[in-house]
Design a protein around this motif. Structure first.
Motif, mmCIF file in Angstrom:
data_model
loop_
_atom_site.group_PDB
_atom_site.id
_atom_site.type_symbol
_atom_site.label_atom_id
_atom_site.label_comp_id
_atom_site.label_asym_id
_atom_site.label_seq_id
_atom_site.Cartn_x
_atom_site.Cartn_y
_atom_site.Cartn_z
ATOM 1 N N ASP A 172 37.560 32.620 -11.460
ATOM 2 C CA ASP A 172 37.274 31.197 -11.279
ATOM 3 C C ASP A 172 37.817 30.669 -9.964
ATOM 4 N N VAL A 173 38.821 31.351 -9.416
ATOM 5 C CA VAL A 173 39.440 30.913 -8.162
ATOM 6 C C VAL A 173 40.179 32.098 -7.559
ATOM 7 N N ALA A 223 43.294 23.180 -8.383
ATOM 8 C CA ALA A 223 42.791 23.592 -9.701
ATOM 9 C C ALA A 223 42.200 22.406 -10.451
ATOM 10 N N PRO A 274 35.544 29.777 -5.381
ATOM 11 C CA PRO A 274 36.447 28.829 -4.729
ATOM 12 C C PRO A 274 37.667 29.551 -4.164
ATOM 13 N N LEU A 327 38.768 21.624 -9.173
ATOM 14 C CA LEU A 327 37.737 22.572 -9.620
ATOM 15 C C LEU A 327 37.266 22.242 -11.030
#
Length: 338
Positions: A68-69, A292, A92, A295
Protein backbone atom coordinates in the motif's frame (compact mmCIF):
# COMPACT_ATOMS: atom_id res chain seq x y z
CA UNK A 1 -1.83 -0.76 5.38
CA UNK A 2 1.09 -2.81 4.06
CA UNK A 3 4.47 -1.06 4.18
CA UNK A 4 7.61 -1.99 2.29
CA UNK A 5 11.03 -0.52 3.03
CA UNK A 6 13.70 -0.04 0.37
CA UNK A 7 16.99 1.05 1.86
CA UNK A 8 18.46 1.64 5.30
CA UNK A 9 20.35 4.89 4.71
CA UNK A 10 19.64 8.27 6.29
CA UNK A 11 16.30 8.82 8.02
CA UNK A 12 15.09 5.30 7.25
CA UNK A 13 13.36 4.83 10.61
CA UNK A 14 11.11 7.86 10.07
CA UNK A 15 8.10 5.57 9.70
CA UNK A 16 8.46 4.26 13.28
CA UNK A 17 6.06 6.67 15.09
CA UNK A 18 3.33 5.82 12.60
CA UNK A 19 3.31 2.19 13.74
CA UNK A 20 1.57 3.34 16.93
CA UNK A 21 -0.51 6.08 15.32
CA UNK A 22 -1.87 4.43 12.17
CA UNK A 23 -4.11 1.44 12.90
CA UNK A 24 -3.31 -1.52 10.69
CA UNK A 25 0.09 -0.27 9.48
CA UNK A 26 2.31 -3.35 9.13
CA UNK A 27 5.90 -3.72 7.95
CA UNK A 28 5.61 -6.61 5.50
CA UNK A 29 8.89 -6.51 3.54
CA UNK A 30 12.34 -4.94 3.47
CA UNK A 31 15.21 -4.79 0.97
CA UNK A 32 18.51 -2.92 0.59
CA UNK A 33 18.60 -0.04 -1.88
CA UNK A 34 21.98 -1.09 -3.29
CA UNK A 35 25.02 -3.34 -2.77
CA UNK A 36 26.45 -0.93 -0.19
CA UNK A 37 23.60 -1.98 2.14
CA UNK A 38 22.57 -5.36 3.56
CA UNK A 39 19.41 -6.91 4.94
CA UNK A 40 21.18 -7.17 8.29
CA UNK A 41 20.64 -3.45 8.77
CA UNK A 42 16.96 -4.22 9.29
CA UNK A 43 17.57 -6.63 12.20
CA UNK A 44 16.23 -4.10 14.68
CA UNK A 45 13.87 -2.23 12.39
CA UNK A 46 10.79 -0.88 14.19
CA UNK A 47 7.82 -3.12 13.47
CA UNK A 48 9.93 -6.03 12.21
CA UNK A 49 8.36 -9.44 12.92
CA UNK A 50 9.04 -13.01 11.89
CA UNK A 51 6.44 -12.45 9.16
CA UNK A 52 8.40 -9.56 7.64
CA UNK A 53 10.03 -10.84 4.47
CA UNK A 54 13.56 -9.86 3.48
CA UNK A 55 14.66 -9.50 -0.13
CA UNK A 56 18.21 -9.08 -1.39
CA UNK A 57 16.84 -7.38 -4.53
CA UNK A 58 14.26 -4.62 -4.10
CA UNK A 59 12.89 -5.34 -7.57
CA UNK A 60 11.82 -8.76 -6.36
CA UNK A 61 10.14 -7.11 -3.39
CA UNK A 62 8.15 -4.82 -5.66
CA UNK A 63 7.18 -7.68 -7.96
CA UNK A 64 6.22 -10.15 -5.22
CA UNK A 65 4.50 -8.04 -2.58
CA UNK A 66 1.09 -6.40 -2.56
CA UNK A 67 1.99 -3.07 -0.95
CA UNK A 68 0.00 0.00 0.00
CA UNK A 69 2.99 2.30 0.54
CA UNK A 70 6.76 2.22 0.09
CA UNK A 71 9.47 4.12 1.92
CA UNK A 72 12.78 4.69 0.09
CA UNK A 73 16.01 5.62 1.91
CA UNK A 74 19.10 4.87 -0.12
CA UNK A 75 22.17 6.51 -1.55
CA UNK A 76 21.22 9.74 -3.31
CA UNK A 77 21.77 8.46 -6.85
CA UNK A 78 19.64 5.37 -6.18
CA UNK A 79 16.59 7.18 -4.82
CA UNK A 80 15.12 8.34 -8.17
CA UNK A 81 15.54 4.85 -9.65
CA UNK A 82 13.42 3.25 -6.93
CA UNK A 83 10.91 6.11 -6.99
CA UNK A 84 10.40 5.57 -10.71
CA UNK A 85 9.90 1.80 -10.30
CA UNK A 86 7.35 2.39 -7.52
CA UNK A 87 5.44 5.08 -9.39
CA UNK A 88 5.28 2.89 -12.49
CA UNK A 89 3.49 0.33 -10.32
CA UNK A 90 1.14 2.96 -8.94
CA UNK A 91 2.65 2.69 -5.46
CA UNK A 92 2.62 5.71 -3.11
CA UNK A 93 6.15 6.67 -2.06
CA UNK A 94 7.79 8.54 0.77
CA UNK A 95 11.44 9.03 -0.19
CA UNK A 96 14.58 10.41 1.36
CA UNK A 97 15.57 13.80 0.02
CA UNK A 98 16.45 14.96 -2.56
CA UNK A 99 14.00 13.24 -4.88
CA UNK A 100 16.50 13.60 -7.73
CA UNK A 101 20.09 14.80 -8.13
CA UNK A 102 19.48 16.65 -11.39
CA UNK A 103 16.69 18.76 -12.86
CA UNK A 104 16.02 16.48 -15.81
CA UNK A 105 15.31 13.47 -13.61
CA UNK A 106 13.13 15.57 -11.32
CA UNK A 107 10.92 16.54 -14.25
CA UNK A 108 10.61 12.91 -15.32
CA UNK A 109 9.49 11.86 -11.84
CA UNK A 110 7.05 14.77 -11.61
CA UNK A 111 5.35 13.83 -14.88
CA UNK A 112 5.30 10.15 -13.94
CA UNK A 113 3.64 10.89 -10.59
CA UNK A 114 1.10 13.10 -12.36
CA UNK A 115 0.32 10.43 -14.95
CA UNK A 116 -0.01 7.54 -12.49
CA UNK A 117 -1.70 9.49 -9.70
CA UNK A 118 0.57 7.82 -7.14
CA UNK A 119 1.53 10.04 -4.19
CA UNK A 120 5.15 11.13 -3.87
CA UNK A 121 6.32 12.87 -0.69
CA UNK A 122 9.96 13.64 0.27
CA UNK A 123 11.27 13.25 3.81
CA UNK A 124 11.23 16.90 4.76
CA UNK A 125 11.10 15.82 8.36
CA UNK A 126 11.80 19.25 9.83
CA UNK A 127 8.17 20.12 9.17
CA UNK A 128 7.60 18.10 12.32
CA UNK A 129 9.71 20.49 14.44
CA UNK A 130 7.36 22.31 16.80
CA UNK A 131 9.44 25.49 16.99
CA UNK A 132 9.55 25.88 13.21
CA UNK A 133 5.80 25.40 13.12
CA UNK A 134 5.46 28.25 15.62
CA UNK A 135 7.60 30.51 13.43
CA UNK A 136 5.31 29.70 10.51
CA UNK A 137 2.23 30.46 12.60
CA UNK A 138 3.29 33.97 13.63
CA UNK A 139 4.66 34.89 10.20
CA UNK A 140 1.55 33.66 8.40
CA UNK A 141 -0.61 35.52 10.93
CA UNK A 142 1.11 38.80 10.00
CA UNK A 143 2.63 39.33 13.44
CA UNK A 144 5.92 40.64 12.00
CA UNK A 145 4.34 42.34 9.00
CA UNK A 146 5.71 41.82 5.51
CA UNK A 147 8.83 39.56 5.75
CA UNK A 148 11.74 41.32 4.04
CA UNK A 149 14.90 39.66 5.32
CA UNK A 150 15.64 36.20 6.64
CA UNK A 151 18.68 34.23 7.71
CA UNK A 152 18.71 30.45 7.93
CA UNK A 153 21.61 28.36 9.17
CA UNK A 154 22.35 24.66 9.13
CA UNK A 155 25.67 23.74 10.72
CA UNK A 156 26.73 20.12 11.29
CA UNK A 157 29.59 18.08 12.69
CA UNK A 158 31.60 16.25 10.05
CA UNK A 159 32.23 13.24 12.26
CA UNK A 160 34.99 10.68 11.91
CA UNK A 161 34.22 9.82 8.31
CA UNK A 162 31.74 10.15 5.47
CA UNK A 163 30.80 7.62 2.77
CA UNK A 164 32.97 7.43 -0.34
CA UNK A 165 29.88 8.31 -2.36
CA UNK A 166 30.27 11.87 -1.05
CA UNK A 167 33.41 12.27 -3.17
CA UNK A 168 31.64 12.30 -6.54
CA UNK A 169 28.79 14.35 -7.96
CA UNK A 170 27.64 11.17 -9.74
CA UNK A 171 26.61 9.72 -6.38
CA UNK A 172 26.19 12.80 -4.15
CA UNK A 173 23.99 15.80 -5.01
CA UNK A 174 26.00 18.49 -3.21
CA UNK A 175 25.53 20.26 0.10
CA UNK A 176 22.52 22.35 -1.05
CA UNK A 177 20.21 19.46 -2.06
CA UNK A 178 21.52 17.30 0.78
CA UNK A 179 21.62 19.47 3.92
CA UNK A 180 20.31 22.76 2.58
CA UNK A 181 17.05 21.36 1.24
CA UNK A 182 15.64 21.40 4.78
CA UNK A 183 16.27 25.14 5.02
CA UNK A 184 14.82 25.78 1.57
CA UNK A 185 11.83 23.72 2.64
CA UNK A 186 11.19 25.63 5.85
CA UNK A 187 11.52 28.94 3.97
CA UNK A 188 8.95 27.77 1.43
CA UNK A 189 6.72 26.46 4.23
CA UNK A 190 6.96 29.65 6.30
CA UNK A 191 7.12 32.39 3.66
CA UNK A 192 5.32 30.74 0.75
CA UNK A 193 6.54 30.36 -2.83
CA UNK A 194 7.94 33.88 -3.04
CA UNK A 195 11.37 33.27 -4.59
CA UNK A 196 12.50 34.73 -7.92
CA UNK A 197 16.25 33.98 -8.18
CA UNK A 198 19.15 32.39 -6.35
CA UNK A 199 22.92 32.76 -6.25
CA UNK A 200 25.52 31.02 -4.12
CA UNK A 201 29.11 30.21 -3.33
CA UNK A 202 30.76 27.18 -1.75
CA UNK A 203 34.16 25.80 -0.82
CA UNK A 204 35.72 22.46 0.16
CA UNK A 205 38.43 24.02 2.30
CA UNK A 206 37.94 21.91 5.41
CA UNK A 207 37.45 18.57 3.61
CA UNK A 208 39.18 18.74 0.22
CA UNK A 209 39.22 14.93 -0.12
CA UNK A 210 35.42 15.04 -0.43
CA UNK A 211 35.06 17.43 -3.38
CA UNK A 212 31.37 16.68 -3.99
CA UNK A 213 30.37 18.05 -0.57
CA UNK A 214 31.30 21.61 0.36
CA UNK A 215 32.45 22.26 3.89
CA UNK A 216 30.99 25.79 3.73
CA UNK A 217 28.39 27.39 1.47
CA UNK A 218 26.12 30.42 1.36
CA UNK A 219 23.12 31.32 -0.80
CA UNK A 220 20.89 34.34 -1.34
CA UNK A 221 17.35 34.13 -2.69
CA UNK A 222 15.47 37.17 -3.94
CA UNK A 223 11.76 37.52 -3.20
CA UNK A 224 8.82 39.02 -5.09
CA UNK A 225 8.35 41.75 -2.49
CA UNK A 226 11.97 42.89 -2.81
CA UNK A 227 13.04 40.88 0.22
CA UNK A 228 16.09 38.67 0.58
CA UNK A 229 16.54 35.24 2.16
CA UNK A 230 20.04 34.04 2.98
CA UNK A 231 21.02 30.46 3.81
CA UNK A 232 24.38 29.29 5.16
CA UNK A 233 25.42 25.65 5.30
CA UNK A 234 28.52 24.11 6.80
CA UNK A 235 30.18 21.00 8.16
CA UNK A 236 32.30 23.02 10.57
CA UNK A 237 30.50 22.44 13.88
CA UNK A 238 33.09 21.40 16.50
CA UNK A 239 32.96 17.81 17.71
CA UNK A 240 32.80 19.11 21.31
CA UNK A 241 29.50 20.89 20.66
CA UNK A 242 26.55 19.49 22.65
CA UNK A 243 24.41 18.67 19.59
CA UNK A 244 25.20 17.33 16.12
CA UNK A 245 23.41 20.18 14.40
CA UNK A 246 22.94 23.90 14.95
CA UNK A 247 19.92 25.23 13.07
CA UNK A 248 18.91 28.88 13.32
CA UNK A 249 16.26 31.06 11.72
CA UNK A 250 15.76 34.82 11.85
CA UNK A 251 12.97 36.51 9.92
CA UNK A 252 12.63 40.30 9.97
CA UNK A 253 9.53 42.05 8.73
CA UNK A 254 8.03 45.52 8.60
CA UNK A 255 6.47 45.08 12.07
CA UNK A 256 8.85 42.83 13.96
CA UNK A 257 11.40 40.03 14.11
CA UNK A 258 11.18 36.36 15.05
CA UNK A 259 14.31 34.43 16.13
CA UNK A 260 14.89 30.70 16.60
CA UNK A 261 17.98 28.88 17.89
CA UNK A 262 16.84 25.31 17.58
CA UNK A 263 19.72 23.63 19.42
CA UNK A 264 18.80 25.62 22.54
CA UNK A 265 15.04 25.57 21.87
CA UNK A 266 15.05 29.36 22.09
CA UNK A 267 12.21 31.00 20.19
CA UNK A 268 11.28 34.66 20.57
CA UNK A 269 9.51 37.51 18.81
CA UNK A 270 9.97 41.26 19.07
CA UNK A 271 7.56 43.83 17.62
CA UNK A 272 7.09 47.58 17.75
CA UNK A 273 4.28 47.09 20.27
CA UNK A 274 6.01 44.67 22.66
CA UNK A 275 9.53 43.73 23.81
CA UNK A 276 11.02 40.29 23.16
CA UNK A 277 8.81 37.46 24.34
CA UNK A 278 9.17 33.71 24.23
CA UNK A 279 6.89 31.88 21.84
CA UNK A 280 5.32 28.53 22.60
CA UNK A 281 6.09 25.69 20.17
CA UNK A 282 3.34 24.12 18.07
CA UNK A 283 3.52 20.31 18.45
CA UNK A 284 3.32 18.50 15.11
CA UNK A 285 2.39 14.99 13.98
CA UNK A 286 5.27 13.17 12.30
CA UNK A 287 5.48 13.28 8.51
CA UNK A 288 4.91 9.58 7.80
CA UNK A 289 1.75 9.47 9.94
CA UNK A 290 0.35 12.43 8.04
CA UNK A 291 1.30 10.75 4.77
CA UNK A 292 -0.48 7.54 5.81
CA UNK A 293 -3.58 9.49 6.84
CA UNK A 294 -3.60 11.24 3.46
CA UNK A 295 -3.49 7.90 1.64
CA UNK A 296 -6.63 6.94 3.55
CA UNK A 297 -8.31 10.18 2.58
CA UNK A 298 -8.33 11.43 6.16
CA UNK A 299 -6.32 14.61 5.55
CA UNK A 300 -4.33 16.37 2.78
CA UNK A 301 -0.79 15.13 2.06
CA UNK A 302 1.96 16.81 4.12
CA UNK A 303 3.36 18.17 0.84
CA UNK A 304 1.68 18.31 -2.54
CA UNK A 305 3.54 16.95 -5.58
CA UNK A 306 4.07 20.51 -6.83
CA UNK A 307 5.49 21.61 -3.46
CA UNK A 308 7.78 18.60 -3.21
CA UNK A 309 9.23 19.14 -6.68
CA UNK A 310 9.39 22.94 -6.32
CA UNK A 311 11.49 22.72 -3.17
CA UNK A 312 13.73 20.10 -4.77
CA UNK A 313 14.10 22.36 -7.80
CA UNK A 314 15.18 25.29 -5.60
CA UNK A 315 17.79 23.12 -3.86
CA UNK A 316 19.16 21.74 -7.13
CA UNK A 317 19.35 25.23 -8.65
CA UNK A 318 21.10 26.48 -5.52
CA UNK A 319 23.80 23.86 -6.02
CA UNK A 320 24.05 24.68 -9.72
CA UNK A 321 24.30 28.40 -8.97
CA UNK A 322 27.22 27.82 -6.59
CA UNK A 323 29.04 25.57 -9.06
CA UNK A 324 28.56 27.85 -12.09
CA UNK A 325 28.90 31.19 -10.24
CA UNK A 326 25.65 32.34 -11.82
CA UNK A 327 22.42 33.82 -10.55
CA UNK A 328 19.67 31.46 -11.67
CA UNK A 329 15.98 32.35 -12.10
CA UNK A 330 13.35 30.61 -9.98
CA UNK A 331 10.37 31.95 -11.91
CA UNK A 332 8.44 30.16 -14.68
CA UNK A 333 8.77 26.86 -12.88
CA UNK A 334 6.54 23.92 -13.82
CA UNK A 335 6.19 23.24 -10.08
CA UNK A 336 5.43 26.79 -8.93
CA UNK A 337 2.14 27.16 -7.09
CA UNK A 338 1.47 30.57 -8.70
Amino acid sequence: MRLGLIGSTGHWQSYAPALDRVPGLVLVAVAPAGPEESTGAFDHAPGLTIQTRRYEDARRLLDAEHLDVVQICGRSDRIPVWIRLCLERGLPVMAEKPLAIDLETLEILFKLAQNTGASLVPMHTMRGVAELAAVRRVVRAGAIGDPLLSFSQKSYKWGRSRPDSWRSRDTFPGIAPWAGIHAFDWLHWILGDEFTSICGHEGITAHPDFPACASQAAFVLTMRNGGLASVTLDYLRPESAPTHGDERVRIAGTLGVVDLVLADRKLSMTTAQEPPRTLSPDPQIDLFTRFAHSLRGEEPPPLTLHEACRITEIALKAQLAAETHQTLPLTDSPYCSR
